[in-house]
Write a protein that holds these residues in place. Structure first.
Motif, PDB file in Angstrom:
ATOM      1  N   VAL A  85       0.785  -1.149   0.048  1.00 19.15           N
ATOM      2  CA  VAL A  85       0.157   0.095  -0.068  1.00 19.15           C
ATOM      3  C   VAL A  85       0.823   1.287   0.091  1.00 19.15           C
ATOM      4  O   VAL A  85       1.949   1.081   0.584  1.00 19.15           O
ATOM      5  N   GLN A  86       0.259   2.169  -0.664  1.00 19.05           N
ATOM      6  CA  GLN A  86       1.177   3.514  -0.660  1.00 19.05           C
ATOM      7  C   GLN A  86       0.891   4.247   0.802  1.00 19.05           C
ATOM      8  O   GLN A  86       0.124   3.940   1.511  1.00 19.05           O
ATOM      9  N   PRO A  87       1.919   5.016   0.763  1.00 21.45           N
ATOM     10  CA  PRO A  87       2.005   5.945   2.512  1.00 21.45           C
ATOM     11  C   PRO A  87       0.425   6.647   2.215  1.00 21.45           C
ATOM     12  O   PRO A  87       0.264   7.459   1.064  1.00 21.45           O
ATOM     13  N   GLY A  88       0.235   6.711   3.538  1.00 24.93           N
ATOM     14  CA  GLY A  88      -1.286   7.104   3.819  1.00 24.93           C
ATOM     15  C   GLY A  88      -2.581   6.398   3.391  1.00 24.93           C
ATOM     16  O   GLY A  88      -3.571   6.867   3.764  1.00 24.93           O
ATOM     17  N   GLY A  89      -2.201   5.311   2.824  1.00 23.60           N
ATOM     18  CA  GLY A  89      -3.298   4.205   2.489  1.00 23.60           C
ATOM     19  C   GLY A  89      -3.778   3.478   3.787  1.00 23.60           C
ATOM     20  O   GLY A  89      -3.274   3.878   4.950  1.00 23.60           O
ATOM     21  N   SER A  90      -4.732   2.555   3.489  1.00 19.05           N
ATOM     22  CA  SER A  90      -5.439   1.679   4.443  1.00 19.05           C
ATOM     23  C   SER A  90      -5.463   0.430   4.363  1.00 19.05           C
ATOM     24  O   SER A  90      -5.355   0.156   2.875  1.00 19.05           O
ATOM     25  N   LEU A  91      -5.174  -0.418   5.093  1.00 19.25           N
ATOM     26  CA  LEU A  91      -5.568  -1.972   5.001  1.00 19.25           C
ATOM     27  C   LEU A  91      -6.195  -2.264   6.161  1.00 19.25           C
ATOM     28  O   LEU A  91      -6.013  -1.829   7.343  1.00 19.25           O
ATOM     29  N   ARG A  92      -7.045  -3.478   6.012  1.00 21.09           N
ATOM     30  CA  ARG A  92      -7.585  -4.232   7.159  1.00 21.09           C
ATOM     31  C   ARG A  92      -7.131  -5.602   7.472  1.00 21.09           C
ATOM     32  O   ARG A  92      -7.133  -6.398   6.351  1.00 21.09           O
ATOM     33  N   LEU A  93      -6.587  -6.181   8.396  1.00 20.79           N
ATOM     34  CA  LEU A  93      -5.924  -7.332   8.523  1.00 20.79           C
ATOM     35  C   LEU A  93      -7.137  -7.952   9.289  1.00 20.79           C
ATOM     36  O   LEU A  93      -7.837  -7.438  10.152  1.00 20.79           O
ATOM     37  N   SER A  94      -7.059  -9.275   9.029  1.00 23.33           N
ATOM     38  CA  SER A  94      -8.077 -10.248   9.637  1.00 23.33           C
ATOM     39  C   SER A  94      -7.179 -11.534  10.182  1.00 23.33           C
ATOM     40  O   SER A  94      -6.384 -11.920   9.813  1.00 23.33           O
ATOM     41  N   CYS A  95      -7.891 -12.038  11.511  1.00 22.02           N
ATOM     42  CA  CYS A  95      -7.300 -13.102  11.825  1.00 22.02           C
ATOM     43  C   CYS A  95      -8.235 -14.156  12.466  1.00 22.02           C
ATOM     44  O   CYS A  95      -9.179 -13.775  13.321  1.00 22.02           O
ATOM     45  N   ALA A  96      -8.712 -14.995  11.689  1.00 22.14           N
ATOM     46  CA  ALA A  96      -9.585 -16.023  12.139  1.00 22.14           C
ATOM     47  C   ALA A  96      -9.133 -17.368  13.071  1.00 22.14           C
ATOM     48  O   ALA A  96      -8.111 -17.873  12.509  1.00 22.14           O
ATOM     49  N   ALA A  97      -9.719 -17.394  14.147  1.00 20.06           N
ATOM     50  CA  ALA A  97      -9.325 -18.414  15.023  1.00 20.06           C
ATOM     51  C   ALA A  97     -10.148 -19.456  15.089  1.00 20.06           C
ATOM     52  O   ALA A  97     -11.454 -19.400  14.915  1.00 20.06           O
ATOM     53  N   SER A  98      -9.666 -20.847  15.330  1.00 20.44           N
ATOM     54  CA  SER A  98     -10.137 -22.063  15.405  1.00 20.44           C
ATOM     55  C   SER A  98      -9.516 -22.787  16.511  1.00 20.44           C
ATOM     56  O   SER A  98      -8.409 -22.638  16.941  1.00 20.44           O
ATOM     57  N   GLY A  99     -10.330 -23.747  17.289  1.00 18.93           N
ATOM     58  CA  GLY A  99      -9.718 -24.687  18.158  1.00 18.93           C
ATOM     59  C   GLY A  99      -9.627 -24.069  19.660  1.00 18.93           C
ATOM     60  O   GLY A  99      -8.993 -24.680  20.378  1.00 18.93           O
ATOM     61  N   LEU A 100     -10.234 -22.708  19.908  1.00 21.07           N
ATOM     62  CA  LEU A 100     -10.113 -22.290  21.168  1.00 21.07           C
ATOM     63  C   LEU A 100     -11.250 -21.557  21.561  1.00 21.07           C
ATOM     64  O   LEU A 100     -12.050 -21.199  20.746  1.00 21.07           O
ATOM     65  N   PHE A 101     -11.324 -21.255  22.819  1.00 19.87           N
ATOM     66  CA  PHE A 101     -12.660 -20.639  23.076  1.00 19.87           C
ATOM     67  C   PHE A 101     -12.264 -18.996  22.837  1.00 19.87           C
ATOM     68  O   PHE A 101     -12.067 -18.281  23.745  1.00 19.87           O
ATOM     69  N   PHE A 102     -12.731 -18.721  21.565  1.00 19.43           N
ATOM     70  CA  PHE A 102     -12.316 -17.423  21.272  1.00 19.43           C
ATOM     71  C   PHE A 102     -12.752 -16.358  22.300  1.00 19.43           C
ATOM     72  O   PHE A 102     -11.844 -15.410  22.628  1.00 19.43           O
ATOM     73  N   ARG A 103     -13.837 -16.286  22.723  1.00 17.70           N
ATOM     74  CA  ARG A 103     -14.513 -14.949  23.504  1.00 17.70           C
ATOM     75  C   ARG A 103     -13.657 -15.131  24.716  1.00 17.70           C
ATOM     76  O   ARG A 103     -13.913 -13.833  25.436  1.00 17.70           O
ATOM     77  N   LEU A 104     -13.217 -16.000  25.245  1.00 19.53           N
ATOM     78  CA  LEU A 104     -12.386 -16.038  26.791  1.00 19.53           C
ATOM     79  C   LEU A 104     -11.029 -15.618  26.258  1.00 19.53           C
ATOM     80  O   LEU A 104     -10.180 -15.394  27.526  1.00 19.53           O
ATOM     81  N   ASN A 105     -10.457 -15.162  25.209  1.00 20.83           N
ATOM     82  CA  ASN A 105      -9.050 -15.155  25.057  1.00 20.83           C
ATOM     83  C   ASN A 105      -8.954 -13.511  24.819  1.00 20.83           C
ATOM     84  O   ASN A 105      -9.755 -12.974  23.897  1.00 20.83           O
ATOM     85  N   ALA A 106      -7.624 -12.908  25.151  1.00 18.14           N
ATOM     86  CA  ALA A 106      -7.260 -11.759  24.701  1.00 18.14           C
ATOM     87  C   ALA A 106      -6.609 -11.904  23.381  1.00 18.14           C
ATOM     88  O   ALA A 106      -6.018 -13.036  23.163  1.00 18.14           O
ATOM     89  N   MET A 107      -6.630 -11.169  22.433  1.00 21.82           N
ATOM     90  CA  MET A 107      -6.232 -10.785  21.154  1.00 21.82           C
ATOM     91  C   MET A 107      -5.305  -9.756  20.792  1.00 21.82           C
ATOM     92  O   MET A 107      -5.591  -8.847  21.295  1.00 21.82           O
ATOM     93  N   SER A 108      -4.516 -10.179  20.390  1.00 21.74           N
ATOM     94  CA  SER A 108      -3.338  -8.821  20.068  1.00 21.74           C
ATOM     95  C   SER A 108      -2.803  -9.092  18.545  1.00 21.74           C
ATOM     96  O   SER A 108      -2.687 -10.277  17.763  1.00 21.74           O
ATOM     97  N   TRP A 109      -2.171  -8.218  18.217  1.00 18.72           N
ATOM     98  CA  TRP A 109      -1.349  -7.924  16.925  1.00 18.72           C
ATOM     99  C   TRP A 109      -0.133  -7.671  17.216  1.00 18.72           C
ATOM    100  O   TRP A 109       0.125  -6.509  17.915  1.00 18.72           O
ATOM    101  N   PHE A 110       0.895  -8.331  16.881  1.00 23.43           N
ATOM    102  CA  PHE A 110       2.486  -7.941  16.857  1.00 23.43           C
ATOM    103  C   PHE A 110       2.941  -7.709  15.513  1.00 23.43           C
ATOM    104  O   PHE A 110       2.200  -8.120  14.400  1.00 23.43           O
ATOM    105  N   ARG A 111       3.761  -6.964  15.323  1.00 22.05           N
ATOM    106  CA  ARG A 111       4.508  -6.898  14.130  1.00 22.05           C
ATOM    107  C   ARG A 111       6.003  -6.772  14.367  1.00 22.05           C
ATOM    108  O   ARG A 111       6.679  -6.748  15.630  1.00 22.05           O
ATOM    109  N   GLN A 112       6.850  -7.313  13.279  1.00 25.19           N
ATOM    110  CA  GLN A 112       8.225  -7.557  13.295  1.00 25.19           C
ATOM    111  C   GLN A 112       8.742  -6.964  12.269  1.00 25.19           C
ATOM    112  O   GLN A 112       8.590  -7.623  10.916  1.00 25.19           O
ATOM    113  N   ALA A 113       9.565  -6.010  12.087  1.00 26.68           N
ATOM    114  CA  ALA A 113      10.309  -5.454  10.936  1.00 26.68           C
ATOM    115  C   ALA A 113      11.620  -6.105  10.724  1.00 26.68           C
ATOM    116  O   ALA A 113      12.114  -6.590  11.890  1.00 26.68           O
TER     117      ALA A 113
END
Length: 115
Positions: A12-40
């Motif tokens: 994406v160009q600077p100033g643009g937008s993206l939406r990331l999604s993370c689909a979970a399975s195999g866990l009680f999703f609503r009971l979990n804290a969810m996070s996004w990390f990044r690594q450059a």
């Protein structure tokens, strides 16, 4: 078997937008804290945003006002809406689930911000 599958990365160009999604399975999703990390390249993995089971959120200072984390418990999915993207946001973004001592990671999705 717990699976976290990220999607939505790309170039994406600077100033643009993206939406990331993370689909979970195999866990009680609503009971979990969810996070996004990044690594450059050459950098340590850093926490970008976190949403707990009650919906409370927190963000690293560098993305406040630009990124929004949200969750849809009916779809077992967590999102990261990224606006006003900057070249320094370029990294592999990882989804993480957390419940007590149990933490799981997705495989990551590349986000590249460049003109």
């Amino acid at each position: 078997q717990v699976q976290l599958v990220e999607s939505g990365g790309g170039l994406v160009q600077p100033g643009g937008s993206l939406r990331l999604s993370c689909a979970a399975s195999g866990l009680f999703f609503r009971l979990n804290a969810m996070s996004w990390f990044r690594q450059a390249p050459g950098e340590q993995r850093e926490l970008v945003a976190r949403i707990n089971s009650s919906g409370s959120t927190n963000y690293v200072d560098s993305v406040k006002g630009r990124f929004t984390i949200s969750r849809d418990n009916a779809k077992n999915t967590v999102y990261l809406q990224m606006n006003s993207l900057k070249p320094e946001d370029t990294a592999v973004y990882y989804c993480n689930s957390e419940r007590g001592p149990r933490r799981y990671w997705g495989q990551g999705t590349q986000v590249t911000v460049s003109s």
